[in-house]
Design an enzyme around this catalytic site. Sequence first.
Site, PDB file in Angstrom:
ATOM      1  N   TYR B 232       1.033  -1.084  -0.033  1.00  0.00           N
ATOM      2  CA  TYR B 232       0.120  -0.038  -0.126  1.00  0.00           C
ATOM      3  C   TYR B 232       0.984   1.079  -0.149  1.00  0.00           C
ATOM      4  O   TYR B 232       1.811   1.504   1.033  1.00  0.00           O
ATOM      5  CB  TYR B 232      -0.782   0.002   1.268  1.00  0.00           C
ATOM      6  CG  TYR B 232      -2.017  -0.976   1.065  1.00  0.00           C
ATOM      7  CD1 TYR B 232      -3.140  -0.442   0.718  1.00  0.00           C
ATOM      8  CD2 TYR B 232      -1.892  -2.168   1.517  1.00  0.00           C
ATOM      9  CE1 TYR B 232      -4.626  -1.394   0.715  1.00  0.00           C
ATOM     10  CE2 TYR B 232      -3.001  -3.156   1.347  1.00  0.00           C
ATOM     11  CZ  TYR B 232      -4.179  -2.820   0.664  1.00  0.00           C
ATOM     12  OH  TYR B 232      -5.206  -3.572   0.830  1.00  0.00           O
ATOM     13  N   HIS B 264      -3.834  -2.656  -8.191  1.00  0.00           N
ATOM     14  CA  HIS B 264      -5.035  -3.360  -7.711  1.00  0.00           C
ATOM     15  C   HIS B 264      -6.325  -2.354  -7.476  1.00  0.00           C
ATOM     16  O   HIS B 264      -7.378  -2.552  -7.906  1.00  0.00           O
ATOM     17  CB  HIS B 264      -4.785  -4.114  -6.650  1.00  0.00           C
ATOM     18  CG  HIS B 264      -5.919  -5.126  -6.165  1.00  0.00           C
ATOM     19  ND1 HIS B 264      -6.818  -4.323  -5.567  1.00  0.00           N
ATOM     20  CD2 HIS B 264      -6.461  -6.326  -6.602  1.00  0.00           C
ATOM     21  CE1 HIS B 264      -7.787  -5.583  -5.333  1.00  0.00           C
ATOM     22  NE2 HIS B 264      -7.460  -6.547  -5.943  1.00  0.00           N
ATOM     23  N   HIS B 265      -5.995  -1.281  -6.680  1.00  0.00           N
ATOM     24  CA  HIS B 265      -6.761  -0.390  -6.594  1.00  0.00           C
ATOM     25  C   HIS B 265      -6.347   1.196  -5.972  1.00  0.00           C
ATOM     26  O   HIS B 265      -5.069   0.997  -5.558  1.00  0.00           O
ATOM     27  CB  HIS B 265      -7.932  -0.818  -5.633  1.00  0.00           C
ATOM     28  CG  HIS B 265      -7.782  -0.845  -4.070  1.00  0.00           C
ATOM     29  ND1 HIS B 265      -7.725  -1.993  -3.385  1.00  0.00           N
ATOM     30  CD2 HIS B 265      -7.560   0.195  -3.134  1.00  0.00           C
ATOM     31  CE1 HIS B 265      -7.656  -1.927  -1.952  1.00  0.00           C
ATOM     32  NE2 HIS B 265      -7.389  -0.739  -2.075  1.00  0.00           N
ATOM     33  N   HIS B 414     -18.658  -2.384   3.070  1.00  0.00           N
ATOM     34  CA  HIS B 414     -17.453  -2.640   3.668  1.00  0.00           C
ATOM     35  C   HIS B 414     -17.548  -3.389   4.731  1.00  0.00           C
ATOM     36  O   HIS B 414     -18.446  -3.526   5.554  1.00  0.00           O
ATOM     37  CB  HIS B 414     -17.004  -1.134   4.111  1.00  0.00           C
ATOM     38  CG  HIS B 414     -16.001  -1.167   5.135  1.00  0.00           C
ATOM     39  ND1 HIS B 414     -14.691  -1.566   4.599  1.00  0.00           N
ATOM     40  CD2 HIS B 414     -15.666  -1.240   6.363  1.00  0.00           C
ATOM     41  CE1 HIS B 414     -13.631  -1.519   5.655  1.00  0.00           C
ATOM     42  NE2 HIS B 414     -14.279  -1.309   6.762  1.00  0.00           N
ATOM     43  N   HIS B 416     -14.914  -6.482   7.279  1.00  0.00           N
ATOM     44  CA  HIS B 416     -13.428  -7.023   7.361  1.00  0.00           C
ATOM     45  C   HIS B 416     -13.322  -8.383   6.917  1.00  0.00           C
ATOM     46  O   HIS B 416     -14.045  -8.831   6.029  1.00  0.00           O
ATOM     47  CB  HIS B 416     -12.971  -6.654   8.949  1.00  0.00           C
ATOM     48  CG  HIS B 416     -12.810  -5.367   9.181  1.00  0.00           C
ATOM     49  ND1 HIS B 416     -12.429  -4.884  10.380  1.00  0.00           N
ATOM     50  CD2 HIS B 416     -12.895  -4.197   8.608  1.00  0.00           C
ATOM     51  CE1 HIS B 416     -12.414  -3.837  10.650  1.00  0.00           C
ATOM     52  NE2 HIS B 416     -12.268  -3.146   9.467  1.00  0.00           N
ATOM     53  N   MET B 489     -16.857  -5.768  10.657  1.00  0.00           N
ATOM     54  CA  MET B 489     -17.828  -4.392  10.520  1.00  0.00           C
ATOM     55  C   MET B 489     -18.848  -4.819   9.497  1.00  0.00           C
ATOM     56  O   MET B 489     -18.771  -5.709   8.935  1.00  0.00           O
ATOM     57  CB  MET B 489     -17.078  -3.424   9.864  1.00  0.00           C
ATOM     58  CG  MET B 489     -16.089  -2.491  10.828  1.00  0.00           C
ATOM     59  SD  MET B 489     -15.445  -1.139   9.982  1.00  0.00           S
ATOM     60  CE  MET B 489     -14.446  -0.491  11.482  1.00  0.00           C
TER      61      MET B 489
END
Lengths: 596, 596
Positions: B232, B264-265, B414, B416, B489
Site C-alpha cells: 500500500y 489493484h486499487h 465494507h 473486514h 464491520m
Amino acid sequence: LPSMQTSRSQPCPSFKLREVASMYFTMIAVFLVILVVALQGSVPRGSDFPYKVPLDPQGLLELSWNVSYPEQAVHFQLLVRDLQFGLLFGMSDRGEFENADLAVLWSDGHNSYFGDAWSDAKGQLHMDSQQDYQLLGARKAPEGLYLLFRRAFSTCDPKDYLIEDGTVHLIYGILEKPVHSLQAINISAIHRGLQRVQLLKPNITVPELPSDMKTMEITAPDIVIPSQETTYWCYMAELPDGFPKHHIIMYEPVITAGNEALVHHMEVFQCAAEFDSFPYYNGPCDSKMKPNRLNYCRHVLAAWAMGAQAFYYPEEAGLAFGGPGSSRYLRLEVHYHNPLVFEGRRDSSGIRLYYTATLRPYDAGIMELGLVYTPVMAIPPGEDAFTLTGYCTDKCTQLALPAAGIRIFASQLHTHLAGRKVVTVLSRDGREQQVVNADGHYSPHFQEIRMLKKVVAVFPGDELITTCTYNTQDRSRATVGGFGILEEMCVNYVHYYPQTQLELCKSCVDPGYLHRYFSLVNRFNDEEVCTCPQVSVPQQFFSVPWNTFNRDVLKSLYDFAPISMHCNKSSAIRFPVGTASQPKLHSKTPGPREKK
Amino acid sequence: LPSMQTSRSQPCPSFKLREVASMYFTMIAVFLVILVVALQGSVPRGSDFPYKVPLDPQGLLELSWNVSYPEQAVHFQLLVRDLQFGLLFGMSDRGEFENADLAVLWSDGHNSYFGDAWSDAKGQLHMDSQQDYQLLGARKAPEGLYLLFRRAFSTCDPKDYLIEDGTVHLIYGILEKPVHSLQAINISAIHRGLQRVQLLKPNITVPELPSDMKTMEITAPDIVIPSQETTYWCYMAELPDGFPKHHIIMYEPVITAGNEALVHHMEVFQCAAEFDSFPYYNGPCDSKMKPNRLNYCRHVLAAWAMGAQAFYYPEEAGLAFGGPGSSRYLRLEVHYHNPLVFEGRRDSSGIRLYYTATLRPYDAGIMELGLVYTPVMAIPPGEDAFTLTGYCTDKCTQLALPAAGIRIFASQLHTHLAGRKVVTVLSRDGREQQVVNADGHYSPHFQEIRMLKKVVAVFPGDELITTCTYNTQDRSRATVGGFGILEEMCVNYVHYYPQTQLELCKSCVDPGYLHRYFSLVNRFNDEEVCTCPQVSVPQQFFSVPWNTFNRDVLKSLYDFAPISMHCNKSSAIRFPVGTASQPKLHSKTPGPREKK
C-alpha cells in the site's frame, strides 16, 4: 386444423385452435400478438395414457396422463365433455388459484386461443413469457373434446410450477361465457375446483404373477351413497373359516361405473387377532350405531386413493393374511366425496385383493417412522412452515434389523390437519444417502400408500430421519403432538421386507430439556409460565407468550437437545436404546435444483 | 474457418476451432461427440467492449466485455497473448476452481475444441449438458488470439453460474501441454488464478460535462514498485493555496502503461480540516517512517478498483473540495498487487479529478449505514454464513432527512476479512421497496465505490436495512464487532445528494438484552460464562461454549431484541432517537429466481 364443435347442442363457438406465441411480451404491448397455431412436438403414440382421474365431481373434465422419465415430461389428455367457452387447467402449490400455473383455452365467441398463463397473488391472469404447456393436438369425439398437451417437469420459467414427486394439486376452471382476452377472465367468478394426484407415478416393472393367483373383492354391498359432502362408510367382511396363511401380492380398486368422481379413497383393514369375533356392520363410520369393537380393526391390508392404480408387492414378498394368529375379520372403509350432494347414487366400490397360497420367500411388514405421539413435540401458533423431525437412530437399527438389511418398497406419509410437507431421508455414517419418500405438497386429505420409484435398502446402523412441515397460521395457541385431530403427528409408515420385530422406530425431544426451555422462557420474557410439575406439558405450551424469540429458541432446542428414542417390537416392547444425542447430518447432497 | 496460429514462434498446434455440440451426453457415451463448429449468433457490431481487465499478473490474458441488458447477456472478448494448448475461463462463487462454470479451449496437438464445462466439488471437469458459453468468433492478430463469446446472465442450467450484480470472481487457467480430452485436464496442476470484477456495470448515461471543467492528477511521483506481493503506497499531495470551493464531478484512473495488472486499487483521501498542515510523505503506508498525522486523512474523495471505469456524479450534484473549512491536504493510496515480484517497475499511477468552479445545485454527501462498531454484535466461530443486520430506522430518517428526501447514486460496501455478502434494502411502511445495493459474492479485497443502476430516493420515515453475511469457519473463537482487522464491520457508505447533517445511521442490539443472553447461556448449558459486570463483552463472547443451541439463540436474540440506534450528525452529535424495537419487514418481494 379442422374447426371443432363441442358435442352438445347448446350454443357455442367453433373452436379453431390457435396458440399464443412463445415470445416475450413487453410491458408496452397493449394487445398480445396471437399467432396461428403451429402444433409443437408430436402426439404420443398409441392411446397410452395409463393414469386417469376425474377433475370435477360431475366428471365433466377427465384427465389422463403418462409420464416420460427419459424426456422428463408429462403428456396430458384432457377430455372436456361439455365444452362451452373454454377452460383452465393447471397446478399450484396447494390448489389455490393465486400464484398458479395454468394452461388456458378460451374463446371470444369467434376464435379460440390456447396459451400458457400464470396468475399473480391477486388471482389476475397473465400470459407467460415462455410457453411451456405445449399443445400437441385436439380431437373431437362423441364424448367430447380431447386436448393433448405436454409439459416438462421443470421449465426454468420462474412463473411455472415445478412438477416433483409426491402430491400435485391440479386445478381447473370452466369458462361459461365468452371472454375477449386472457386478462378479462375473472378467476374468482368461474366454476372451478381442485383435484390432488400423484402425477409422477413410479415407472415400476410389474412383477410376474403366479398362475395360482386368486382374487377376493372386498366391496360395499350395493349401498346408497349418503347425500352429504363427506361420508366415511364402514363395511365388515370376513375371511372363510379356516382360511390358511396366504400372501397378498397385488390389489386394485373396483369402482362402480359412474361413481369415479365420488369415491375419494378406500382402505381395507384387518381386525385385531385378540378378539375371536367382530360384529357385522354396514353404515357410516361415524354413526352411533357402529359397534365400538370396530375400532380394533386398524391394521392396513390395502389402501387406494383417487388417481392411484394397482399396488404390486415386490416379487420376493407378499403381505401375509389368513392362518393362525391372524383375524378373519376385515373392515372396508370408503371415503365418498359428494360436494354436489347427489341423491340416491348406489355404489359397490371396494378393493380387489390378488393373493396366492404359494407363499413368497418373505413376509412384508410395516414400520412406523417419525415422531412419538407426545405433547413434548409442539408447533407454535401462527407459523407458516414450522418443522419437526423424528429419528430412527443407528442404535435402534443396529439392534433390530437383520445383518442383510431390509428393503423398503412403499411408503404412506401421515400427519393431521396442519401437515404440509413430509420427507424421510436415509443417512449412513452421518451422510445423507437418499430420500426414502418426500412430498413437498403433502396434504392430510390425500394419504396414499405409494410405491417407491426405487427400493431402498436399510442396514443395521443406518438412520432414518423424518421431517414434517406444519402450517399453524390459523391457530391461536400451540399445537402439541398427540392423537387428537387438532393435535399433530409426523409419521411415515414404510412397507418393507423381510418383516422384522421392529414395528416402531420414532423419537421425541428429551423431556428434561423441554423443562429447561420453559424455565428459560420464564426468565427471558419477564412473564410467568408455570413450570410447576403438576401442570401438563400442553398447559405449559399454551401459556408460552409466543413471539419470534420464544419460537426460535424452541426450534433451536428441537435441533439441539438429546432425543428420547422409541425402538419398539410388536406389542409395545422396547428394544433397549434410551436417550441419545441427536443424529446430525454432516453434509447434505444438494437438491436437484440447488445452485452450486 | 481458417486455421489459426498463435503469434509466438514456439511449437504449438494449429487451432481449428471446433465446438462441442450442445447435446445431452449420456453416461454411457465413452467419447464425446464433437461437431465441427457452427458459430452461434452474431458478433457484436463495432469494437465495443468498453470494459477491460487483465486476468493474470503478467497480462497474458486480457478480458474486455460489454453488457447487454435488453439481451440479458454479456459479450466477452478474451485476448490470449501467448496461446499454447488452450485455456480455461470462467466464474465461480468466490474464485475457487471447484464447482466452477468454465469455458474451455483445448488442443490435443492436432485439433482444438471449445466447450462449456463445469468442475465438480473435487475439481474434475465435465462437459456441460447445455452449452451456454456461445462461441461467436476467433481472430488472429499480431498481439495474440482474440476469442469472442457470449453468455446469458441466467442460463437455467443448474451447473452454470448465475451472473448477478456486484462482484464476480473470474477464474482462468492456461494449458501448457496438449490434452486428449476435457476430462484429462488436471485443474490443480495448471497455471491458474482469479480476478474480481463488477461484470454487470450499470448502464448509465454520462451526464453533460461543463465547458469550464478542469482536471487535476493525483498520481504517484514515478516511484519504484516494491518487489513484494502487497504494497500500500502513500503519497501526500496538496491543493494550491487559497483554492476555493469546487465540485468534483467526475474522476478516472491514470495507470502507467505496462502496470495495468499490478495496480489493484487506488483511493484519494482528504485530510482533516482541524490541522493546519500535514507533512509530506511518499512511501509505503505501513512504514515506520510514515508520520502519524497521515492517519487523519480518511475522508474519501475518490476510489477506483481494477476493472472500474470513470466515476460520474449526477448532473445536479458534485463533491465539494477546496474553500474554507476544508483541508488543502490530500493523501493518495495505491495498492500494488505484485505476486510475481517484478523488480524495478516504475509507476506514476493515480487518479485524475475533473472539477468545476461553477458549483452544481447540490453538494454530494456520504452516509454510513449498517452496524455500529461495537463488540455487542458478534459472530460465533465455525459459521459458514452467519448474518448480522444494522438498521437506519424510520425515526432517524424522520428527524434527519429533508422533506424532499435524498437521492442515493453510489455505494461502497465494507466489511473486514470475514465478510461474504452485503445487501442494503429500502423499506417503507414495513415493506421492502427496492434493493439499494447488493453483492452476493462480496469480497473484502474488492471494495469499489459503485454507481447504482438506478438512483434510489429516500424520504423521511423510510428505513434502510443493511445485512452482512460472514464466514468464520477458520476461526476458533467469536468474532466481535470493532475496528481491528480480525474484528468485524458491516457498513454501506452511500453517496447521495443533497448533503444533510446525517453522517451515520446505524444500530446495534440493546446491550441489556445481550446481558440476558449471557445469563441464559449460563443456566442452560450447565457451564459458567462470567456475566459479572467487570468482564468485557468480548471476554464474555470468548467464554461462550459454542454449540448449535447457543449459536441459534444468539441469532434469535439479534432477530428479536430491541436495537440501540445511532443517528449521528457530523462530529458524533446524535439526533435524539434512543432505543427502538426492531423494524420488521411485513413482506419481502420475491427475488428474481425465487419460485412462486
